[in-house]
Write an enzyme that holds these catalytic residues in place. Structure first.
Site, PDB file in Angstrom:
ATOM      1  N   HIS A 520       0.814  -1.218   0.000  1.00  0.00           N
ATOM      2  CA  HIS A 520       0.000   0.000   0.000  1.00  0.00           C
ATOM      3  C   HIS A 520       0.850   1.271   0.000  1.00  0.00           C
ATOM      4  O   HIS A 520       0.345   2.353  -0.293  1.00  0.00           O
ATOM      5  CB  HIS A 520      -0.950   0.014   1.206  1.00  0.00           C
ATOM      6  CG  HIS A 520      -2.262   0.667   0.914  1.00  0.00           C
ATOM      7  ND1 HIS A 520      -2.389   1.801   0.151  1.00  0.00           N
ATOM      8  CD2 HIS A 520      -3.532   0.321   1.276  1.00  0.00           C
ATOM      9  CE1 HIS A 520      -3.651   2.148   0.072  1.00  0.00           C
ATOM     10  NE2 HIS A 520      -4.382   1.258   0.741  1.00  0.00           N
ATOM     11  N   ASP A 524      -1.731   2.203  -4.652  1.00  0.00           N
ATOM     12  CA  ASP A 524      -3.015   2.529  -4.046  1.00  0.00           C
ATOM     13  C   ASP A 524      -4.077   1.555  -4.520  1.00  0.00           C
ATOM     14  O   ASP A 524      -3.915   0.851  -5.523  1.00  0.00           O
ATOM     15  CB  ASP A 524      -3.420   3.962  -4.409  1.00  0.00           C
ATOM     16  CG  ASP A 524      -2.465   4.992  -3.810  1.00  0.00           C
ATOM     17  OD1 ASP A 524      -1.902   4.706  -2.738  1.00  0.00           O
ATOM     18  OD2 ASP A 524      -2.277   6.061  -4.425  1.00  0.00           O
TER      19      ASP A 524
END
Length: 547
Positions: A520, A524
């Site tokens: 992450h 995204d």
């Protein structure tokens, strides 16, 4: 007149005596006495001499003499070793047959400086991969006493990822093998063998052992030092105490116990007065508490067992030593789960068209004598094209920036008896399906034979792990292979019932579940979804991969 001329001649001779005395004495005595140390260097200035234990005036006179009478250039670097050399060269009209010792030259090839040994090279365990900290010796291809030449393979080293051949860099003879076949957990840089230049020097290393091996011996003697300190200090102080101990037995504070034993007694609510100490001077130690708890446990549990002997059957097990690949896999995956914020995206893809295209391609391949194409080969191609279309997923995280790669190199997970390997398919987006299929089969075979080289598994930017085809796993989540930011977990294909075009009409179709694990910090959620959309498009319309 006659007397006067004789006096003048004698005076001239007497004036030359000091020069002759200084000349002969300085050269023949002081240059080769036990108080002088001669050091011959390997450069052109081979006559640099260092004298110890003489006055400044004497050193100056000898230095001037050596400058006027240089040593002949016949002394090469090979003569300057740890052995004794005999010279018979005239210097200043005087022949010296004395022996002198040349100090050992520290050459670039790493000759050691052990006293009494000829020039030799200590070969250390090399670092054959970026993550390698230790290795194992699989087997030696050369034996002690064999002649070795540059480029010849000395031994096979089992690294953290593969078994690699270690080549010899210089010509010589293998004098001593320090770490034999099967030696394990050898640290990088630790000496594994000795080579020499001359064959006659091999016998001198028969009983040789590295100096590092002796460094552990003194450390074992250190724990024996504390006891003598306790005896003279504690005996005078503790001698009057036994008289006062019987006077106040009820108080627990009067029972001497180690801090750990006292803490264990408090945790288990055990009175120190009920325990007899076996330590020095009757001190209660940890073992006393453990014995007391064990005996109390037997008393409580004695009525419950119904077996004859009252003992439980011991577990039957086998301890399997860790292999190098298993150690590295464990440490890297643990590091990944602890430092990379994983999240997972799953999508179902229809593979009917993909399976149809594969069948057509295999028919053509069989007709031309080529190798068959697997579903995994098509998945690798689709993943590579999706990375080209969404390059944000072809990146890695660093503390200062996100590095986005221009090359699309796909690591393919391969399970073997030794562990998990991830050989790399370089520039998979630019290769055809037949090239990918042939390369995957070749690398998988090398992985099973434990013969992968570092260039076969380093430099990957994305990983594909397929447990569906070989094992029938429907869906799973894979752990990211650092420093990459994504890995695709491929499940098996299964037939499902789907709605048809009309009412009460149903069709059958094959669907395959794939799960994308993302870092992450780099990818995204929307970027990961975009990549899966591109990947699904290539799988469900495989003709687009051929454009």
């Amino acid at each position: 007149m006659v007397c006067a001329s004789r006096i003048i001649n004698h005076s001239k001779k007497l004036r030359n005596v000091p020069n002759l005395m200084r000349h002969d004495h300085a050269v023949s005595v002081r240059c080769f006495s036990s108080g002088a140390q001669s050091s011959v260097c390997r450069s052109e200035d081979v006559t640099k001499t260092r004298f110890l234990g003489y006055a400044a005036a004497e050193r100056e006179r000898v230095s001037k003499f050596v400058a006027r009478n240089p040593v002949p250039s016949g002394l090469s670097r090979n003569n300057c070793s740890g052995r004794t050399t005999r010279l018979g060269t005239p210097i200043g009209g005087v022949v010296f047959g004395r022996e002198f010792l040349c100090s050992q030259v520290q050459s670039r090839r790493g000759f050691a400086s052990d006293a009494g040994l000829p020039p030799h090279q200590e070969i250390g365990m090399p670092s054959l991969s970026p993550t390698m900290t230790e290795g194992n010796i699989a087997r030696w291809l050369k034996k002690e006493g064999d002649k070795v030449n540059p480029g010849e393979v000395l031994c096979e080293v089992e690294t953290d990822k593969a078994t690699v051949e270690m080549e010899c860099m210089e010509e010589g003879y293998l004098a001593k093998i320090i770490k034999g076949d099967g030696s394990k957990e050898i640290k990088v840089g630790e000496i594994i063998a000795i080579t020499v230049e001359e064959e006659e020097h091999i016998a001198k290393f028969k009983d040789y052992s590295p100096s590092a091996a002796d460094s552990g011996a003194p450390a074992e003697k250190e724990p024996a030092a504390p006891p003598p300190k306790q005896e003279p200090v504690e005996q005078p102080v503790s001698s009057p105490e036994p008289k006062s101990k019987p006077a106040s037995p009820p108080s627990e504070d009067r029972f001497f116990a180690s801090p750990l034993a006292r803490k264990m007694a408090e945790d288990h609510r055990v009175a120190l007065s009920s325990i007899k100490g076996t330590g020095p001077d009757g001190h209660i130690v940890k073992a006393d508490i453990e014995d007391y708890l064990a005996s109390r446990g037997k008393e409580v549990s004695a009525p419950t067992p119904k077996t004859k002997d009252g003992k439980l059957e011991a577990l039957d097990y086998v301890d399997i030593p860790h292999s190098q690949i298993r150690k590295v896999t464990a440490s890297r995956l643990l590091f990944s789960k602890q430092t990379i914020p994983h999240y997972y995206l799953t999508v179902d893809t229809c593979v009917d068209k993909l399976l149809g295209l594969r069948s057509q391609l295999n028919s053509l391949q069989e007709a031309s004598g080529g190798k068959r194409t697997s579903v995994n080969d098509l998945v690798i191609k689709a993943a590579a094209l999706a990375l080209r279309k969404v390059p944000q997923c072809n990146s890695s995280w660093t503390d200062d920036y996100i590095r986005q790669y221009n090359n699309v190199n796909i690591n393919v997970a391969v399970q073997t008896e030794n562990g998990l390997y991830v050989p790399v398919i370089r520039n998979a987006d630019k290769k055809g399906l037949s090239s990918i299929a042939a390369e995957v089969k070749q690398l998988a075979q090398k992985a099973k034979e434990n013969s992968l080289k570092p260039e076969d598994y380093e430099g990957g930017t994305f990983t594909v792990s397929n447990l569906g085809g070989p094992f029938g796993i429907k869906q799973f989540c894979a752990i990211i292979n650092p420093p990459q930011s994504g890995i695709l977990a491929v499940g098996s294909a299964e037939k499902r019932v789907i709605p048809g075009s009309g009412p009460e009409q149903f069709n059958f179709a094959s669907f395959m579940s794939v799960t994308l694990s993302c870092d992450h910090r780099v990818i995204d959620g929307a970027i990961g979804a975009e990549w899966l959309k591109a990947f699904k498009g290539y799988i469900e319309n495989p003709e687009t991969m051929l454009l």
